[in-house]
Design an enzyme around this catalytic site. Structure first.
Site, mmCIF file in Angstrom:
data_model
loop_
_atom_site.group_PDB
_atom_site.id
_atom_site.type_symbol
_atom_site.label_atom_id
_atom_site.label_comp_id
_atom_site.label_asym_id
_atom_site.label_seq_id
_atom_site.Cartn_x
_atom_site.Cartn_y
_atom_site.Cartn_z
ATOM 1 N N LYS A 223 6.020 -0.352 4.373
ATOM 2 C CA LYS A 223 5.493 -0.362 5.754
ATOM 3 C C LYS A 223 6.578 -0.009 6.776
ATOM 4 C CE LYS A 223 1.136 -2.138 5.062
ATOM 5 N NZ LYS A 223 0.402 -3.398 4.907
ATOM 6 N N ARG A 257 0.778 -7.059 -2.774
ATOM 7 C CA ARG A 257 0.101 -5.751 -2.841
ATOM 8 C C ARG A 257 1.173 -4.673 -2.685
ATOM 9 N NH1 ARG A 257 -1.954 -1.894 0.495
ATOM 10 N NH2 ARG A 257 -3.928 -0.938 -0.133
#
Ligand code: HH2
Length: 279
Positions: A223, A257
């Protein structure tokens, strides 16, 4: 602690790794790489070989500015891959917000509905509640991906309190609709309508979310906050992603995840070997 899903009761005494399969042309880090079913199927198998415990298959990119596909388009992308993944002997999750896609996936035998909109679309909660035991991951986001990083959506008095309050309410709504607590996992939604300082506060104070009593899933993989911290582009964020994943485990996360399954699994093996936590 465990996660009840359609076919599997997933024990969470061990941290579980959820491998990401994006069947999209436009995902932020791997858009287009697994956009056709054959390639996505092969990717599922690669992730399992690398040690994934769960496969998370999605047909909508939620990167800021991505276009929202129609339910038909999303189903055409994900259903063939879900059908294949359901034969691989591991829990399968569908990453979607569309009730029609959820219903079609659950009809195939899919184990988990992972919704970045926390079953907020009309009809979504009912689809999951009508199923006797599918698992569900409720994630925090504000607004829609296209505008979620705009100033209005990233203003918080206390981001941690707001995220925890939102997820507590959503979990309560599911419980009221008859969904057992053991089916529910919560996710703070790293990078969704949040600035780097918000994401880092959610990591530092993740314990406040854990204390609601539901297992926590953390999605830090590749991210942009990791790009801000390290100065690295998206294809060079594996070490940063692994570090963030381990930090999330240290703060109580039970499901990770991730895109880079092998690296994450290795890191967890070292933690386990060292007896650092029940990872
Ligand atoms: N992040 C993404 C998508 N789905 N689901 C949960 N529960 N938690 C997350 O943090 C999360 C998620 C975004 O990552 P990715 O799937 O790689 O990208 P894209 O949305 O562009 O397909």
């Amino acid at each position: 602690m465990h996660w009840q899903t359609t076919r599997f009761r997933i024990a969470l005494d061990r941290v579980r790794v959820m491998g990401i399969v994006n069947v999209t042309p436009d995902s932020f880090s791997d858009g287009g790489l697994h956009a056709d079913a054959a390639e996505a199927n092969a990717h599922c198998e690669r992730l399992l070989q690398a040690g994934a415990d769960i496969l998370d298959i999605g047909g909508e990119s939620t990167r800021p500015g991505a276009a929202t596909p129609s339910a038909d388009e999303e189903m055409a992308r994900v259903l063939p891959v879900l059908r294949h993944a359901c034969k691989l002997g591991v829990p399968v999750s569908v990453d979607t917000s569309q009730p029609q896609v959820m219903a079609a996936a659950l009809a195939l035998g899919v184990d988990i509905v992972n919704d970045v909109r926390a079953l907020g679309r009309p009809g979504a909660l009912q689809v999951v509640a009508q199923h006797p035991q599918a698992g569900v991951c409720l994630m925090h986001m504000r607004g829609e991906p296209g505008l979620m990083q705009s100033a209005g959506q990233t203003r918080y008095e206390d981001v941690v309190a707001e995220v925890v309050g939102f997820l507590a309410e959503r979990a309560q709504a599911l419980r009221k609709a008859g969904v057992a607590a053991e089916r529910i996992v919560l996710d703070p939604g790293i990078g969704f309508a949040k600035l780097p300082e918000h994401n880092l506060a959610l990591l530092a104070r993740q314990g406040e979310l854990v204390r609601l009593g539901y297992p926590v899933l953390a999605g830090w993989s590749r991210k942009s906050t990791l790009g801000v911290i390290t100065g690295r582009p998206v294809d060079q964020r594996v070490p940063a992603s692994v570090a963030a994943a381990l930090a999330a485990v240290m703060q109580g996360a039970r499901v990770l995840r991730v895109h880079d399954v092998a690296a994450t699994v290795d890191a967890l093996k070292v933690w386990r070997a060292a007896g650092l936590c029940a990872a």
